[in-house]
Scaffold this active site. Structure first.
Site, PDB file in Angstrom:
ATOM      1  CB  THR A   3       3.658  -9.226   6.780  1.00 28.82           C
ATOM      2  OG1 THR A   3       3.100  -8.715   8.035  1.00 28.82           O
ATOM      3  CG2 THR A   3       4.094 -10.681   6.807  1.00 28.82           C
ATOM      4  CE1 TYR A   4       6.302  -3.443   8.977  1.00 21.40           C
ATOM      5  CE2 TYR A   4       7.033  -3.537  11.339  1.00 21.40           C
ATOM      6  CZ  TYR A   4       6.659  -3.007  10.086  1.00 21.40           C
ATOM      7  OH  TYR A   4       5.872  -1.796  10.455  1.00 21.40           O
ATOM      8  CG  ASP A  18       1.153  -0.142   5.164  1.00 17.70           C
ATOM      9  OD1 ASP A  18       1.103  -0.724   4.074  1.00 17.70           O
ATOM     10  OD2 ASP A  18       2.078   0.335   5.566  1.00 17.70           O
ATOM     11  CD  GLU A  57       8.472   2.849  -4.946  1.00 15.80           C
ATOM     12  OE1 GLU A  57       9.475   3.123  -5.004  1.00 15.80           O
ATOM     13  OE2 GLU A  57       7.638   2.494  -3.987  1.00 15.80           O
ATOM     14  CG  HIS A 113       0.863   4.796   0.879  1.00 17.03           C
ATOM     15  ND1 HIS A 113       1.638   5.015   1.601  1.00 17.03           N
ATOM     16  CD2 HIS A 113       1.328   3.847  -0.141  1.00 17.03           C
ATOM     17  CE1 HIS A 113       2.591   4.266   1.388  1.00 17.03           C
ATOM     18  NE2 HIS A 113       2.166   3.594   0.206  1.00 17.03           N
ATOM     19  CB  THR A 114      -4.824   3.530   4.792  1.00 15.57           C
ATOM     20  OG1 THR A 114      -4.665   2.147   4.477  1.00 15.57           O
ATOM     21  CG2 THR A 114      -6.108   4.073   4.238  1.00 15.57           C
ATOM     22  NE  ARG A 115       2.893   5.094   6.331  1.00 12.00           N
ATOM     23  CZ  ARG A 115       3.071   3.869   5.630  1.00 12.00           C
ATOM     24  NH1 ARG A 115       2.622   2.869   5.728  1.00 12.00           N
ATOM     25  NH2 ARG A 115       4.010   4.346   4.624  1.00 12.00           N
ATOM     26  CG  ASP A 149      11.787  -8.370   8.498  1.00 13.95           C
ATOM     27  OD1 ASP A 149      12.869  -9.209   8.433  1.00 13.95           O
ATOM     28  OD2 ASP A 149      12.087  -7.016   8.389  1.00 13.95           O
TER      29      ASP A 149
END
Ligand SMILES: *[C@@H]1O[C@H](CO)[C@@H](O)[C@H](O)[C@H]1NC(C)=O
Length: 324
Positions: A90-91, A193, A280, A307-309, A120
């Site tokens: 996480t950042y 996320d 990956e 994979h939501t944003r 981070d």
């Protein structure tokens, strides 16, 4: 019938009844005794917890140890459930607290999870520290700063290395703190996320070596998924928006690795030299082959992770006094 015979059968009846009574009494005593043993076990755990709680100042038990204690109690019946080590890089950005709140509250619904949060950042932040404390999850909180040469511009993020430093820090922690063939579990890279259905975690626990499943809303597709051979039920290819011929065209959210395997292959790390977008794929090739992949989520027919944003919020003013 003679009187003596009648008396005899009368007494025999009483004898049988008596025997029956004895039998029932003895059974009851055994059951009650067993119950008290179980009760006192629970009581002792409760007393132990209270004693530890009472003297936590003197013992200097950390919040984490107390939480562990509570989990021990709650998970008494689930000792055989393998632990899920969920690694979340996480950042800092405006939505960080919102994202981590969502993730932590998803994990609250999952038994036997050990959350590894890697910031981070040069130093661990109070924002993340407070969120972790409040979550009452079992958490290992780490930090690892991405070197400046790998910093990203927003628009290029899809093709840049992100999370390399943080995921590696988590892997190093696992390898330094857990023991091959003693600690049991499955490792999952759980970005902050994405959106996770708690059913995903039931699938993750089934992983013997490397498990795979579909991921929604990624690579320009509604879903990326391994394609299974209908005869063998094994993975024969991938439906992927980008380079489907990669050895493992699988998003970070679409696989999990058994802890044994993770500990047995200490050289498997993420690296900046891996071709962009192949993180990956290269990482997985340390552990397995396409043929060995274990298709989960009902033979890769169900989507349990997206994979939501989160849209970058438009913040024009800052109200002092809030940690948002
Ligand atoms: C998955 O596929 C295999 C073989 O292709 C089949 O035996 C099995 O029943 C399937 N499982 C589910 C959950 O659909």
């Amino acid at each position: 019938m003679k009187l003596s015979d009648r008396l005899y059968s009368f007494y025999a009846g009483i004898k049988m009844k008596k025997l029956g009574m004895y039998f029932i009494t003895i059974c009851s005593i055994i059951v009650i005794w067993k119950l008290t043993v179980i009760e006192s076990g629970v009581d002792r755990l409760q007393i132990l917890r209270e004693a530890l709680d009472l003297h936590k100042e003197e013992l200097q038990l950390s919040q984490q140890q107390l939480i562990l204690l509570e989990h021990l109690e709650a998970n008494r019946d689930q000792k055989s459930v393998p632990t899920i080590y969920a690694i979340t890089p996480t950042y800092y950005r405006y939505v960080q607290k919102a994202e981590l709140t969502r993730i932590s509250q998803t994990l609250k619904l999952v038994p036997n999870v050990h959350w590894i949060v890697v910031e981070d950042a040069e130093e661990k932040t109070n924002l993340v520290r407070n969120l972790i404390l409040e979550s009452k999850l079992i958490v290992t909180h780490l930090n690892a700063k991405t070197p400046p040469f790998e910093k990203f511009k927003d628009k290029e993020r899809w093709k840049k290395h992100r999370g390399v430093e943080q995921r590696n820090a988590a892997l190093t922690w696992l390898r330094n703190n857990l023991h091959l063939n003693i600690d049991k579990g499955v490792v999952y890279f759980m970005d902050d996320d994405n959106t996770y259905n708690i059913k995903l975690f039931q699938e993750i626990r089934k992983v013997k070596k490397v498990g795979v499943w579909p991921v929604g809303l990624v690579g320009g597709l509604n879903v990326e998924t391994p394609i299974l051979d209908s005869a063998t039920g094994k993975v024969k290819g991938y439906r992927s928006g980008w380079k489907p011929n990669r050895p493992f065209a699988i998003d970070m959210a679409g696989f999990a690795i058994n802890l044994d395997l993770m500990l047995a292959k200490p050289n498997a790390m993420f690296s900046y030299t891996m071709e962009k977008g192949l993180q990956e794929s290269e990482f997985l090739s340390y552990f397995t082959t396409k043929e060995e992949l274990e298709p989960l989520a009902d033979n890769c027919t169900k989507v349990y992770v997206w994979h939501t944003r989160t849209e970058k919020p438009n913040v024009n003013g800052v109200v002092e006094g809030f940690e948002v």
